[in-house]
Design a protein around this motif. Structure first.
Motif, PDB file in Angstrom:
ATOM      1  N   VAL A 161       0.834  -1.204   0.000  1.00  0.00           N
ATOM      2  CA  VAL A 161       0.000   0.000   0.000  1.00  0.00           C
ATOM      3  C   VAL A 161       0.870   1.256   0.000  1.00  0.00           C
ATOM      4  O   VAL A 161       1.870   1.335   0.719  1.00  0.00           O
ATOM      5  N   ALA A 162       0.473   2.229  -0.812  1.00  0.00           N
ATOM      6  CA  ALA A 162       1.112   3.550  -0.827  1.00  0.00           C
ATOM      7  C   ALA A 162       0.018   4.615  -0.812  1.00  0.00           C
ATOM      8  O   ALA A 162      -1.163   4.322  -1.058  1.00  0.00           O
ATOM      9  N   ARG A 163       0.411   5.855  -0.533  1.00  0.00           N
ATOM     10  CA  ARG A 163      -0.584   6.918  -0.404  1.00  0.00           C
ATOM     11  C   ARG A 163      -0.044   8.226  -0.978  1.00  0.00           C
ATOM     12  O   ARG A 163       1.116   8.570  -0.774  1.00  0.00           O
ATOM     13  N   LEU A 164      -0.949   8.975  -1.645  1.00  0.00           N
ATOM     14  CA  LEU A 164      -0.602  10.291  -2.179  1.00  0.00           C
ATOM     15  C   LEU A 164      -0.912  11.421  -1.203  1.00  0.00           C
ATOM     16  O   LEU A 164      -0.157  12.384  -1.113  1.00  0.00           O
ATOM     17  N   PHE A 167      -9.051  19.605  -5.234  1.00  0.00           N
ATOM     18  CA  PHE A 167      -7.767  18.914  -5.092  1.00  0.00           C
ATOM     19  C   PHE A 167      -7.931  17.407  -5.228  1.00  0.00           C
ATOM     20  O   PHE A 167      -7.009  16.703  -5.636  1.00  0.00           O
ATOM     21  N   VAL A 168      -9.120  16.886  -4.913  1.00  0.00           N
ATOM     22  CA  VAL A 168      -9.359  15.443  -4.995  1.00  0.00           C
ATOM     23  C   VAL A 168      -9.286  14.966  -6.449  1.00  0.00           C
ATOM     24  O   VAL A 168      -8.809  13.864  -6.727  1.00  0.00           O
ATOM     25  N   ALA A 169      -9.721  15.801  -7.384  1.00  0.00           N
ATOM     26  CA  ALA A 169      -9.626  15.435  -8.797  1.00  0.00           C
ATOM     27  C   ALA A 169      -8.164  15.322  -9.225  1.00  0.00           C
ATOM     28  O   ALA A 169      -7.795  14.417  -9.987  1.00  0.00           O
ATOM     29  N   PHE A 170      -7.320  16.224  -8.740  1.00  0.00           N
ATOM     30  CA  PHE A 170      -5.890  16.140  -9.065  1.00  0.00           C
ATOM     31  C   PHE A 170      -5.257  14.900  -8.427  1.00  0.00           C
ATOM     32  O   PHE A 170      -4.375  14.270  -9.017  1.00  0.00           O
ATOM     33  N   GLU A 171      -5.706  14.560  -7.219  1.00  0.00           N
ATOM     34  CA  GLU A 171      -5.220  13.323  -6.601  1.00  0.00           C
ATOM     35  C   GLU A 171      -5.574  12.119  -7.459  1.00  0.00           C
ATOM     36  O   GLU A 171      -4.777  11.181  -7.595  1.00  0.00           O
ATOM     37  N   GLY A 172      -6.777  12.131  -8.037  1.00  0.00           N
ATOM     38  CA  GLY A 172      -7.165  11.036  -8.905  1.00  0.00           C
ATOM     39  C   GLY A 172      -6.272  10.932 -10.126  1.00  0.00           C
ATOM     40  O   GLY A 172      -5.817   9.835 -10.487  1.00  0.00           O
ATOM     41  N   SER A 231       2.662   3.474   8.237  1.00  0.00           N
ATOM     42  CA  SER A 231       2.845   2.059   7.923  1.00  0.00           C
ATOM     43  C   SER A 231       2.876   1.764   6.428  1.00  0.00           C
ATOM     44  O   SER A 231       3.166   0.633   6.031  1.00  0.00           O
ATOM     45  N   VAL A 232       2.568   2.756   5.584  1.00  0.00           N
ATOM     46  CA  VAL A 232       2.517   2.543   4.137  1.00  0.00           C
ATOM     47  C   VAL A 232       3.575   3.400   3.463  1.00  0.00           C
ATOM     48  O   VAL A 232       4.155   4.306   4.070  1.00  0.00           O
ATOM     49  N   TRP A 233       3.843   3.125   2.191  1.00  0.00           N
ATOM     50  CA  TRP A 233       4.708   3.996   1.407  1.00  0.00           C
ATOM     51  C   TRP A 233       4.001   5.328   1.192  1.00  0.00           C
ATOM     52  O   TRP A 233       2.822   5.366   0.844  1.00  0.00           O
ATOM     53  N   GLN A 234       4.723   6.408   1.419  1.00  0.00           N
ATOM     54  CA  GLN A 234       4.092   7.724   1.520  1.00  0.00           C
ATOM     55  C   GLN A 234       4.791   8.734   0.612  1.00  0.00           C
ATOM     56  O   GLN A 234       6.025   8.820   0.601  1.00  0.00           O
ATOM     57  N   TRP A 235       3.976   9.497  -0.170  1.00  0.00           N
ATOM     58  CA  TRP A 235       4.535  10.691  -0.814  1.00  0.00           C
ATOM     59  C   TRP A 235       4.870  11.666   0.302  1.00  0.00           C
ATOM     60  O   TRP A 235       3.987  12.154   0.987  1.00  0.00           O
ATOM     61  N   ALA A 236       6.150  11.908   0.487  1.00  0.00           N
ATOM     62  CA  ALA A 236       6.606  12.578   1.708  1.00  0.00           C
ATOM     63  C   ALA A 236       6.201  14.045   1.777  1.00  0.00           C
ATOM     64  O   ALA A 236       5.922  14.560   2.848  1.00  0.00           O
ATOM     65  N   ARG A 237       6.161  14.749   0.640  1.00  0.00           N
ATOM     66  CA  ARG A 237       5.925  16.179   0.701  1.00  0.00           C
ATOM     67  C   ARG A 237       4.843  16.655  -0.267  1.00  0.00           C
ATOM     68  O   ARG A 237       5.074  17.545  -1.100  1.00  0.00           O
ATOM     69  N   PRO A 238       3.648  16.090  -0.205  1.00  0.00           N
ATOM     70  CA  PRO A 238       2.568  16.670  -1.010  1.00  0.00           C
ATOM     71  C   PRO A 238       2.279  18.092  -0.532  1.00  0.00           C
ATOM     72  O   PRO A 238       2.440  18.403   0.651  1.00  0.00           O
ATOM     73  N   PRO A 239       1.864  18.966  -1.420  1.00  0.00           N
ATOM     74  CA  PRO A 239       1.607  20.358  -1.008  1.00  0.00           C
ATOM     75  C   PRO A 239       0.391  20.447  -0.093  1.00  0.00           C
ATOM     76  O   PRO A 239      -0.575  19.686  -0.241  1.00  0.00           O
TER      77      PRO A 239
END
Length: 340
Positions: free
Chosen positions: A115-118, A268-273, A312-320
């Motif tokens: 699992v990873a997360r934006l 912002f949710v659309a850009f996450e998609g 606990s998951v892989w993480q985009w460390a510095r999202p704006p």
């Protein structure tokens, strides 16, 4: 020529009690990215969409169904509690899941490579929000919260962070907000509740009480991002959103297309998609690539994943991250109040 598509399972809230507008924006970004990726050539990608309706058990069943259908990866979800259920099931099935928008720090109980997360962890975003409150002079801050793992986590983050900096967090009864704000001398009220009810009724009660004219109302979770909040009653409520000061050139193009498609400014949710598919396309078309090797130019910056303490998951460390509100004089216009 290879024509068989690579299928990606998608989890989105499209019906109540899920936040359907958030699901609509998330799906719009996912679908636009699929079109763009497929137009670039290569083995086509295909979305297999399932509506979670903000139901964790429904999400778990959808993960099992999609895994049995042979999807190569999972994407999406907006609601944190639902994403947590989906992440646990994806981990147990050994199926890659890129979570687009949910922020709970503990997305899984144990560390996982599946699992990873934006979206940023809740602790980072809500601490930035607390800094905004403190910098504006608010040290006695009330919280009206409904029962939820997500709201409880946010309350704990705010309480600990504010206490370490001289602030006080006060929990108040959502059904007796006005009197409790007065009794506790709170200068800010944070809404950790559902919309439209009881959020809207609380806003109307506080703003209609002459004793509370100087009280700031906030909604850190980000609900005012969506058009349902674009009313004079709910303007001027600071919230978190995950956009940079300037989008990338890709982001500018995506913003234009999504605005035409949605008939309004994309959240912002659309850009996450969109960014979710950009990442998964890079991985799925590069055999052997895992989260640690991702380096993708997204709509909001360069995306790469790492391990972060306590996550606990892989993480985009510095999202704006931004703290913004809707301009009371022009509710369709956002004002940036802080960044992090």
């Amino acid at each position: 020529m290879i024509t068989d598509s690579v299928r990606i399972g998608v989890l989105v809230p499209l019906t109540q009690p899920g936040w359907a507008e958030a699901g609509e924006h998330l799906l719009a970004g996912l679908e636009l990215a699929i079109r763009d990726v497929n137009n670039d050539g290569g083995r086509p990608l295909e979305l297999v969409v399932r509506d979670t309706a903000a139901d964790p058990q429904r999400a778990e069943a959808a993960v099992d169904e999609l895994a049995d259908l042979g999807v190569a990866a999972l994407a999406g979800e907006y609601h944190s509690v639902v994403a947590r259920a989906a992440a646990a099931r994806a981990d147990s099935r050994g199926l890659p899941f890129l979570c687009s928008s949910a922020v709970l720090d503990a997305l899984t109980d144990d560390p996982t490579d599946w699992v990873a997360r934006l979206a940023p962890p809740q602790s980072r975003g809500w601490q930035i929000y607390a800094d905004f409150l403190l910098s504006a002079g608010h040290t006695r801050i009330a919280v009206a919260a409904q029962a939820s793992v997500y709201w409880a986590s946010g309350t704990r983050i705010l309480r600990d962070y504010l206490a370490s900096r001289g602030g006080t967090l006060i929990e108040v009864d959502p059904e007796a907000v006005c009197d409790e704000l007065v009794d506790n001398r709170a200068t800010a009220l944070l809404l950790l509740v559902g919309h439209p009810d009881p959020a809207l009724s609380i806003v109307q009660a506080v703003r209609g009480d002459h004793r509370l004219g100087e009280v700031l109302i906030g909604a850190p979770a980000g609900q005012p991002e969506f058009a349902e909040w674009a009313t004079p009653d709910t303007a001027g409520i600071p919230f978190l959103r995950y956009l940079p000061e300037r989008l990338t050139p890709l982001g500018d193009r995506v913003e234009t297309t999504l605005r035409e498609q949605l008939g309004r400014a994309p959240s912002f949710v659309a850009f996450e998609g969109y960014d979710t598919i950009a990442v998964l396309a890079d991985m799925l078309r590069s055999p052997g690539k895992d989260w640690s090797h991702v380096a993708v130019e997204g709509t909001r910056g360069k995306i790469h994943f790492s391990r972060m303490p306590g996550i606990s998951v892989w993480q985009w460390a510095r999202p704006p991250i931004q703290v913004v509100d809707r301009d009371p004089a022009e509710p369709d216009r956002f004002r940036v109040l802080g960044t992090g």
